[in-house]
Design a protein around this motif. Structure first.
Motif, PDB file in Angstrom:
ATOM      1  N   ALA A 191       7.638   1.730  35.508  1.00  9.96           N
ATOM      2  CA  ALA A 191       7.831   0.408  36.113  1.00  9.96           C
ATOM      3  C   ALA A 191       8.756  -0.459  35.270  1.00  9.96           C
ATOM      4  O   ALA A 191       8.946  -0.238  34.072  1.00  9.96           O
ATOM      5  CB  ALA A 191       6.488  -0.288  36.290  1.00  9.96           C
ATOM      6  N   GLU A 192       9.316  -1.475  35.920  1.00  8.40           N
ATOM      7  CA  GLU A 192      10.048  -2.537  35.231  1.00  8.40           C
ATOM      8  C   GLU A 192       9.040  -3.640  34.920  1.00  8.40           C
ATOM      9  O   GLU A 192       8.442  -4.209  35.831  1.00  8.40           O
ATOM     10  CB  GLU A 192      11.168  -3.066  36.125  1.00  8.40           C
ATOM     11  N   VAL A 193       8.846  -3.932  33.633  1.00 12.15           N
ATOM     12  CA  VAL A 193       7.719  -4.770  33.212  1.00 12.15           C
ATOM     13  C   VAL A 193       8.177  -6.138  32.723  1.00 12.15           C
ATOM     14  O   VAL A 193       9.031  -6.243  31.836  1.00 12.15           O
ATOM     15  CB  VAL A 193       6.919  -4.078  32.083  1.00 12.15           C
ATOM     16  N   THR A 194       7.574  -7.170  33.302  1.00  7.88           N
ATOM     17  CA  THR A 194       7.720  -8.537  32.807  1.00  7.88           C
ATOM     18  C   THR A 194       6.360  -8.980  32.300  1.00  7.88           C
ATOM     19  O   THR A 194       5.326  -8.622  32.867  1.00  7.88           O
ATOM     20  CB  THR A 194       8.201  -9.477  33.924  1.00  7.88           C
ATOM     21  N   ILE A 233       7.121 -12.805  21.248  1.00 12.54           N
ATOM     22  CA  ILE A 233       8.156 -12.237  22.122  1.00 12.54           C
ATOM     23  C   ILE A 233       8.659 -10.897  21.596  1.00 12.54           C
ATOM     24  O   ILE A 233       8.710  -9.898  22.329  1.00 12.54           O
ATOM     25  CB  ILE A 233       9.313 -13.235  22.317  1.00 12.54           C
ATOM     26  N   ASP A 234       9.035 -10.840  20.341  1.00  8.48           N
ATOM     27  CA  ASP A 234       9.534  -9.579  19.776  1.00  8.48           C
ATOM     28  C   ASP A 234       8.449  -8.505  19.792  1.00  8.48           C
ATOM     29  O   ASP A 234       8.739  -7.318  20.008  1.00  8.48           O
ATOM     30  CB  ASP A 234      10.042  -9.793  18.354  1.00  8.48           C
ATOM     31  N   PHE A 235       7.205  -8.918  19.570  1.00  5.41           N
ATOM     32  CA  PHE A 235       6.100  -7.966  19.560  1.00  5.41           C
ATOM     33  C   PHE A 235       5.925  -7.296  20.922  1.00  5.41           C
ATOM     34  O   PHE A 235       5.841  -6.062  21.014  1.00  5.41           O
ATOM     35  CB  PHE A 235       4.822  -8.685  19.151  1.00  5.41           C
ATOM     36  N   VAL A 236       5.877  -8.081  22.000  1.00  5.04           N
ATOM     37  CA  VAL A 236       5.663  -7.462  23.322  1.00  5.04           C
ATOM     38  C   VAL A 236       6.890  -6.650  23.757  1.00  5.04           C
ATOM     39  O   VAL A 236       6.758  -5.653  24.477  1.00  5.04           O
ATOM     40  CB  VAL A 236       5.273  -8.504  24.393  1.00  5.04           C
ATOM     41  N   LYS A 237       8.071  -7.033  23.304  1.00  4.03           N
ATOM     42  CA  LYS A 237       9.253  -6.207  23.582  1.00  4.03           C
ATOM     43  C   LYS A 237       9.135  -4.856  22.886  1.00  4.03           C
ATOM     44  O   LYS A 237       9.550  -3.827  23.426  1.00  4.03           O
ATOM     45  CB  LYS A 237      10.521  -6.932  23.136  1.00  4.03           C
ATOM     46  N   SER A 238       8.541  -4.858  21.680  1.00  2.00           N
ATOM     47  CA  SER A 238       8.373  -3.596  20.961  1.00  2.00           C
ATOM     48  C   SER A 238       7.411  -2.654  21.676  1.00  2.00           C
ATOM     49  O   SER A 238       7.453  -1.439  21.475  1.00  2.00           O
ATOM     50  CB  SER A 238       7.878  -3.863  19.534  1.00  2.00           C
ATOM     51  N   LEU A 239       6.546  -3.213  22.525  1.00  2.00           N
ATOM     52  CA  LEU A 239       5.625  -2.397  23.311  1.00  2.00           C
ATOM     53  C   LEU A 239       6.268  -1.870  24.585  1.00  2.00           C
ATOM     54  O   LEU A 239       5.702  -0.990  25.241  1.00  2.00           O
ATOM     55  CB  LEU A 239       4.381  -3.219  23.679  1.00  2.00           C
ATOM     56  N   GLY A 240       7.448  -2.417  24.940  1.00  2.00           N
ATOM     57  CA  GLY A 240       8.162  -1.926  26.107  1.00  2.00           C
ATOM     58  C   GLY A 240       8.488  -2.951  27.172  1.00  2.00           C
ATOM     59  O   GLY A 240       9.103  -2.616  28.181  1.00  2.00           O
ATOM     60  N   ALA A 241       8.083  -4.210  26.980  1.00  2.00           N
ATOM     61  CA  ALA A 241       8.361  -5.229  27.994  1.00  2.00           C
ATOM     62  C   ALA A 241       9.865  -5.394  28.202  1.00  2.00           C
ATOM     63  O   ALA A 241      10.622  -5.529  27.241  1.00  2.00           O
ATOM     64  CB  ALA A 241       7.737  -6.558  27.592  1.00  2.00           C
ATOM     65  N   ASP A 242      10.313  -5.374  29.467  1.00  2.00           N
ATOM     66  CA  ASP A 242      11.729  -5.532  29.793  1.00  2.00           C
ATOM     67  C   ASP A 242      12.143  -7.000  29.828  1.00  2.00           C
ATOM     68  O   ASP A 242      13.269  -7.344  29.497  1.00  2.00           O
ATOM     69  CB  ASP A 242      12.030  -4.891  31.158  1.00  2.00           C
ATOM     70  N   ARG A 243      11.213  -7.842  30.235  1.00  2.00           N
ATOM     71  CA  ARG A 243      11.499  -9.275  30.341  1.00  2.00           C
ATOM     72  C   ARG A 243      10.276 -10.041  29.854  1.00  2.00           C
ATOM     73  O   ARG A 243       9.130  -9.667  30.179  1.00  2.00           O
ATOM     74  CB  ARG A 243      11.824  -9.661  31.784  1.00  2.00           C
ATOM     75  N   VAL A 244      10.511 -11.077  29.086  1.00  5.01           N
ATOM     76  CA  VAL A 244       9.408 -11.848  28.512  1.00  5.01           C
ATOM     77  C   VAL A 244       9.584 -13.320  28.849  1.00  5.01           C
ATOM     78  O   VAL A 244      10.667 -13.878  28.688  1.00  5.01           O
ATOM     79  CB  VAL A 244       9.334 -11.673  26.977  1.00  5.01           C
TER      80      VAL A 244
END
Length: 337
Positions: A173-176, A184-195
């Motif tokens: 999936a494309e995850v927001t 923000i950087d932490f959730v991007k490191s988990l794979g979030a495409d948009r925060v």
């Protein structure tokens, strides 16, 4: 084997904190295993149960040992157990009628456990069962997320969010997600495409045409989720109100079904207006789905996030810390060596 154990009890709802007392070790049913609990994690449902917020769904006898998932070692097996043996390291989420994992020993049905991932410590493994199963059931079983689908996962830095982001990406999936600036950087490191920084942006004003929303916040945030989902899409919530559909699936008495229908009239209107399907999720234990999570963990495609580990004697402080809502990932309680 000792005859008694230490366990965290409440004697009434709205008790300020559980007390750790000596109680008899539970007896085994034929399909049970007895676990020497090494670690257990704190989940929002623990706080809800203690506050009495689950009484419309679940009726517990007092005194009640709290705790909803665990990792530990099998020290005894029931007469019909063949698939596990003494000494096996396991983890799990017991069924709703048999909670009580904040204890030195815990008896549970064999269908509710799986072998612990070999690459995790007991503390790390204890952070998985409830949030992992909840996220998998929301994203895979209910939403049926497929590659390329767009999903919003609320509160991405929390216990549920940290696992849900990873699982949604695993499903293609494309995850927001929403979080504060510091994460923000932490959730991007988990794979979030948009925060989305919820302090400065309103997701309902800037997102559109999503296939699904995984709501972990409830209230107005749940209602606003309907605005961003396309017709035919889904909103799955673990904190909103159970609707009549859920009440029937849960086999609640008719008078409770009527109460839930009355309480969720606004959500029902939103469903009709937006043509978006609403589901309330109260996760169910599953050996098979725990095994799916184990395979993902052991192949390094899924990892637990542990914010802090507290000793058993500091369970009250751990619950207070959880109540503040600032943890990054899970809060774990170390119970045994």
């Amino acid at each position: 084997m000792p005859k008694t154990m230490k366990a965290a009890l409440i004697t009434h709802y709205k008790q300020m904190a559980p007390t750790i007392e000596s109680v008899p070790i539970p007896l085994l049913k034929p399909n049970d295993v007895l676990i020497k609990v090494k670690a257990a994690s704190i989940n929002p449902v623990d706080l809800k149960i203690m506050a009495g917020g689950m009484r419309m769904l679940l009726k517990y006898q007092m005194p009640l040992i709290i705790g909803n998932d665990f990792a530990g070692e099998i020290v005894a097996v029931g007469t019909q157990i063949t698939q596990f043996k003494l000494g096996d390291a396991v983890y799990g989420r017991p069924r709703k009628q048999r909670i009580g994992t904040f204890s030195e020993y815990f008896a549970t049905d064999v269908a509710d456990i799986a072998l612990k991932p070999v690459n995790l410590s007991y503390e790390e493994a204890a952070a998985i069962p409830l949030v992992g199963l909840t996220s998998y059931q929301a994203l895979h079983d209910l939403m049926d997320l497929q590659p390329g689908k767009k999903v919003l996962i609320q509160a991405g830095a929390g216990g549920i969010g940290t696992l849900a982001i990873q699982l949604a990406k695993e499903l293609g999936a494309e995850v927001t997600t929403t979080t504060s600036q510091k994460n923000i950087d932490f959730v991007k490191s988990l794979g979030a495409d948009r925060v989305i920084d919820y302090h400065h942006e309103d997701f309902a004003d800037i997102l559109t045409n999503y296939d699904a929303v995984f709501d972990t916040l409830g209230g107005k945030q749940l209602e606003r989720a309907f605005r961003i989902v396309k017709p035919g899409g889904q909103v799955v919530s673990i904190t909103g109100l159970p609707n009549e559909r859920f009440a029937k699936e849960f086999s609640l008495p008719r008078w409770k079904q009527w109460l839930f229908r009355l309480a969720t009239q606004r959500l029902h209107r939103l469903e009709k207006q937006t043509q978006v399907h609403y589901r309330f999720l109260y996760m169910w234990p599953s050996h098979q789905e725990l095994m799916v999570l184990t395979r993902l963990i052991e192949s390094n495609r899924l990892r637990p996030v542990v914010d802090r580990v507290f000793p058993f004697a500091e369970l009250a402080q751990a619950l207070q810390y959880s109540q503040k809502g600032h943890a990054q990932g899970k809060i774990v309680v170390r119970i045994g060596e």
